[in-house]
Design a protein around this motif. Sequence first.
Motif, PDB file in Angstrom:
ATOM      1  N   LEU A   1       0.830  -1.218   0.000  1.00 52.71           N
ATOM      2  CA  LEU A   1       0.000   0.000   0.000  1.00 52.71           C
ATOM      3  C   LEU A   1       0.859   1.261   0.000  1.00 52.71           C
ATOM      4  CD1 LEU A   1      -3.048  -0.462   2.410  1.00 52.71           C
ATOM      5  CD2 LEU A   1      -3.120   0.359   0.049  1.00 52.71           C
ATOM      6  N   LEU A   2       2.029   1.187   0.635  1.00 53.12           N
ATOM      7  CA  LEU A   2       2.900   2.368   0.701  1.00 53.12           C
ATOM      8  C   LEU A   2       3.296   2.825  -0.700  1.00 53.12           C
ATOM      9  CD1 LEU A   2       5.251   1.269   3.638  1.00 53.12           C
ATOM     10  CD2 LEU A   2       3.061   2.466   3.774  1.00 53.12           C
ATOM     11  N   ASP A   3       3.472   1.860  -1.619  1.00 53.42           N
ATOM     12  CA  ASP A   3       3.840   2.216  -2.994  1.00 53.42           C
ATOM     13  C   ASP A   3       2.729   2.992  -3.693  1.00 53.42           C
ATOM     14  OD1 ASP A   3       6.339   1.028  -2.898  1.00 53.42           O
ATOM     15  OD2 ASP A   3       5.574  -0.928  -3.546  1.00 53.42           O
ATOM     16  N   PHE A   4       1.495   2.803  -3.232  1.00 57.83           N
ATOM     17  CA  PHE A   4       0.370   3.523  -3.828  1.00 57.83           C
ATOM     18  C   PHE A   4       0.159   4.884  -3.150  1.00 57.83           C
ATOM     19  CE2 PHE A   4      -0.416  -0.829  -5.090  1.00 57.83           C
ATOM     20  CZ  PHE A   4      -1.022  -0.736  -6.335  1.00 57.83           C
ATOM     21  N   GLY A   5       1.028   5.219  -2.193  1.00 53.96           N
ATOM     22  CA  GLY A   5       0.931   6.533  -1.551  1.00 53.96           C
ATOM     23  C   GLY A   5      -0.014   6.590  -0.364  1.00 53.96           C
ATOM     24  N   PHE A   6      -0.392   5.426   0.157  1.00 52.81           N
ATOM     25  CA  PHE A   6      -1.293   5.415   1.316  1.00 52.81           C
ATOM     26  C   PHE A   6      -0.557   4.902   2.546  1.00 52.81           C
ATOM     27  CE2 PHE A   6      -4.187   4.702  -2.347  1.00 52.81           C
ATOM     28  CZ  PHE A   6      -4.932   5.855  -2.209  1.00 52.81           C
ATOM     29  N   HIS A   7      -0.871   5.485   3.681  1.00 55.56           N
ATOM     30  CA  HIS A   7      -0.370   4.898   4.923  1.00 55.56           C
ATOM     31  C   HIS A   7      -1.066   3.559   5.116  1.00 55.56           C
ATOM     32  CE1 HIS A   7       0.712   4.313   9.117  1.00 55.56           C
ATOM     33  NE2 HIS A   7       1.600   5.279   8.965  1.00 55.56           N
ATOM     34  N   ALA A   8      -0.360   2.600   5.674  1.00 57.38           N
ATOM     35  CA  ALA A   8      -0.974   1.288   5.892  1.00 57.38           C
ATOM     36  C   ALA A   8      -2.023   1.376   6.992  1.00 57.38           C
ATOM     37  CB  ALA A   8       0.096   0.286   6.289  1.00 57.38           C
ATOM     38  N   PRO A   9      -3.034   0.520   6.942  1.00 58.64           N
ATOM     39  CA  PRO A   9      -3.951   0.405   8.082  1.00 58.64           C
ATOM     40  C   PRO A   9      -3.196  -0.173   9.287  1.00 58.64           C
ATOM     41  CG  PRO A   9      -4.772  -0.800   6.152  1.00 58.64           C
ATOM     42  CD  PRO A   9      -3.359  -0.417   5.868  1.00 58.64           C
ATOM     43  N   THR A  10      -3.855  -0.206  10.421  1.00 64.42           N
ATOM     44  CA  THR A  10      -3.302  -0.924  11.568  1.00 64.42           C
ATOM     45  C   THR A  10      -3.320  -2.411  11.234  1.00 64.42           C
ATOM     46  OG1 THR A  10      -3.966   0.727  13.153  1.00 64.42           O
ATOM     47  CG2 THR A  10      -3.762  -1.517  13.985  1.00 64.42           C
ATOM     48  N   ILE A  11      -2.235  -3.119  11.541  1.00 65.91           N
ATOM     49  CA  ILE A  11      -2.184  -4.545  11.188  1.00 65.91           C
ATOM     50  C   ILE A  11      -1.963  -5.416  12.421  1.00 65.91           C
ATOM     51  CG2 ILE A  11      -1.500  -4.152   8.794  1.00 65.91           C
ATOM     52  CD1 ILE A  11       1.389  -4.737   9.593  1.00 65.91           C
ATOM     53  N   TYR A  12      -2.453  -6.621  12.321  1.00 64.16           N
ATOM     54  CA  TYR A  12      -2.341  -7.636  13.388  1.00 64.16           C
ATOM     55  C   TYR A  12      -2.932  -7.146  14.720  1.00 64.16           C
ATOM     56  CZ  TYR A  12       0.658  -9.819   9.918  1.00 64.16           C
ATOM     57  OH  TYR A  12       1.140 -10.362   8.757  1.00 64.16           O
ATOM     58  N   PHE A  13      -3.890  -6.259  14.658  1.00 62.51           N
ATOM     59  CA  PHE A  13      -4.623  -5.789  15.834  1.00 62.51           C
ATOM     60  C   PHE A  13      -6.058  -5.533  15.398  1.00 62.51           C
ATOM     61  CE2 PHE A  13      -6.443  -2.509  18.501  1.00 62.51           C
ATOM     62  CZ  PHE A  13      -6.209  -3.017  19.756  1.00 62.51           C
ATOM     63  N   PRO A  14      -7.093  -5.845  16.179  1.00 71.17           N
ATOM     64  CA  PRO A  14      -7.013  -6.469  17.487  1.00 71.17           C
ATOM     65  C   PRO A  14      -6.565  -7.935  17.431  1.00 71.17           C
ATOM     66  CG  PRO A  14      -9.301  -6.239  16.808  1.00 71.17           C
ATOM     67  CD  PRO A  14      -8.473  -5.535  15.777  1.00 71.17           C
ATOM     68  N   LEU A  15      -6.025  -8.390  18.563  1.00 73.25           N
ATOM     69  CA  LEU A  15      -5.377  -9.695  18.604  1.00 73.25           C
ATOM     70  C   LEU A  15      -6.347 -10.849  18.400  1.00 73.25           C
ATOM     71  CD1 LEU A  15      -3.003  -9.028  21.643  1.00 73.25           C
ATOM     72  CD2 LEU A  15      -2.521  -8.719  19.214  1.00 73.25           C
ATOM     73  N   VAL A  16      -7.640 -10.610  18.611  1.00 75.02           N
ATOM     74  CA  VAL A  16      -8.607 -11.706  18.460  1.00 75.02           C
ATOM     75  C   VAL A  16      -8.823 -12.084  16.991  1.00 75.02           C
ATOM     76  CG1 VAL A  16      -9.886 -11.422  20.620  1.00 75.02           C
ATOM     77  CG2 VAL A  16     -10.508 -10.016  18.639  1.00 75.02           C
ATOM     78  N   VAL A  17      -8.296 -11.284  16.057  1.00 73.22           N
ATOM     79  CA  VAL A  17      -8.452 -11.589  14.630  1.00 73.22           C
ATOM     80  C   VAL A  17      -7.078 -11.922  14.048  1.00 73.22           C
ATOM     81  CG1 VAL A  17      -9.104 -10.662  12.381  1.00 73.22           C
ATOM     82  CG2 VAL A  17     -10.434 -10.048  14.401  1.00 73.22           C
ATOM     83  N   ALA A  18      -6.919 -13.142  13.485  1.00 70.58           N
ATOM     84  CA  ALA A  18      -5.638 -13.525  12.883  1.00 70.58           C
ATOM     85  C   ALA A  18      -5.423 -12.718  11.607  1.00 70.58           C
ATOM     86  CB  ALA A  18      -5.637 -15.015  12.580  1.00 70.58           C
ATOM     87  N   GLY A  19      -4.253 -12.095  11.471  1.00 68.24           N
ATOM     88  CA  GLY A  19      -3.917 -11.360  10.249  1.00 68.24           C
ATOM     89  C   GLY A  19      -4.802 -10.157  10.000  1.00 68.24           C
ATOM     90  N   ALA A  20      -5.174  -9.454  11.074  1.00 66.83           N
ATOM     91  CA  ALA A  20      -6.121  -8.336  10.929  1.00 66.83           C
ATOM     92  C   ALA A  20      -5.537  -7.169  10.137  1.00 66.83           C
ATOM     93  CB  ALA A  20      -6.543  -7.846  12.312  1.00 66.83           C
ATOM     94  N   LEU A  21      -6.414  -6.551   9.334  1.00 65.03           N
ATOM     95  CA  LEU A  21      -6.138  -5.289   8.636  1.00 65.03           C
ATOM     96  C   LEU A  21      -7.246  -4.347   9.083  1.00 65.03           C
ATOM     97  CD1 LEU A  21      -5.669  -6.509   4.983  1.00 65.03           C
ATOM     98  CD2 LEU A  21      -4.215  -4.741   5.960  1.00 65.03           C
TER      99      LEU A  21
END
Length: 492
Positions: free
Chosen positions: A405-425
Amino acid sequence: MGEQPTVKKSVMEEPIFEKGSSGRSGIDVPDPGGPVPIDAVLLREDLAGFPELSEPEVIRHYTRLSKLNFSAATNFYPLGSCTMKYNPVANETAAAMPGFAGLHPYAPDQHVQGALELVRELERWLAEICGLAAVTLQPAAGAQGELTGMKIIRAHHLACGYARKKVLIPASAHGTNPASANLCGYDSIVVPVDERGLVAAAAVEALLDEDVAALMVTNPNTLGLFEADIERIAKSVHQAGALVYMDGANMNALMGVAKPGHMGADVLQFNLHKTFSTPHGGGGPGAGPVAVRADLERFLPGPRVVERDGLYRWDYERPDSIGRVRSFYGNFGILVRAYTYMLACGGDGLGQTTRSAVLAANYLRARLSGVFHLPYQADSMHEVVFTDKFQNETGVKTLDIAKRLLDFGFHAPTIYFPLVVAGALMIEPTESESLETLDGFADALLAIAREAAETPDVPRNAPYETPLARLDETRAARSPVLAWSPKPAETA
Ligand SMILES: *Cc1c(COP(=O)(O)O)cnc(C)c1O
């Protein structure tokens, strides 16, 4: 013709201490012929060892550094849980007014009536927004607001004779919640999250006993979902003699529309730096005001602004108070910014802000679901959580999607949080963005999903356009380099 040399653009900026040369200076003015030579005035000996550079070198160094920064003032910043909304310039203008910026904290009350009135008015607006009786503006961040709120809850139980031992905290909670409860001397007990992504009333009821001091609940929760059972839950908690602490960091999904006080919250913290558009990130100042129901007002930190003999005054006589939690009166400049934002929006405007933020999150949810896996089906509030489950089939993970996503000029979302969701975006668009920006972001994520299916190595080796690519995920935290030190050769 020979091969053209490839010139690699130097994007890294070396420390200013490695630039310049001895005797170089940004200042060169004719000596006016005073008693002390101008060089002695300008070139102070106690600056020995500092870099010596010309003015253009200094300006270029810092301008280049500033361009490595990414902020809500430069690009879309959908960092879930952080509410990275645009910070209006009007806030800065108000905070920089000499009557605010130049105040001394010990100025006599009668000289600072405007500032004290601002404190009172901001407290009044926040109390109205959350439906509780009284507010302190002292805490310097959300987490400090949580600790303040928990101390108030402890003081309440102690006044009833027994502090109790446990605080119930949902599995989806922000990590600061159990930390605050523990700092306050409580054991945190995890309440499971059900298949809806919510806390079920029965799950709380099963854990309630006379040792439970409070339920600490975030609503909407960190999955961006409204806790639908909240009223019944609050009733059960109160019947057990415990209090409901609501983490109000997600007020951007409620303000002007629904009041936590009406849902049974007894104590709540706001994150002004999230909901009310003051800059945050990088550990800068924030503000985490705490609101309480009427009978808990006596425990709030002091001093508090009161009106007496036609004047606003600081009142230090607070025998039941938990005491100060911050020097002076909180991060006053942040309070000015948040109050400016509220006045600029007006009461109706704050409700419109909430509705736009919720609409934006649901728009992205609709555009991306099907292509990205949505772990919970309920409508989103201010943010939406996807996972990398579908992309995992070709080995592409949440981290790869975020980096690409950084290559497209966007800040990434929060990742791997909340912990109750595996691989969260976790995506929080806020109300600030135009439809074009939201579509641009959705298009970028859909393009990355196509890459994941067809050319998975592309996201897996991303980013390609940033000054640095994949940094060591833990080294900066484990072995931080916090100060420049001369190279051995230079010290010899
Ligand atoms: C951001 C956040 C916090 C912590 O706030 P800080 O100001 O960073 O201390 C606590 N709870 C939730 C749900 C949050 O999103």
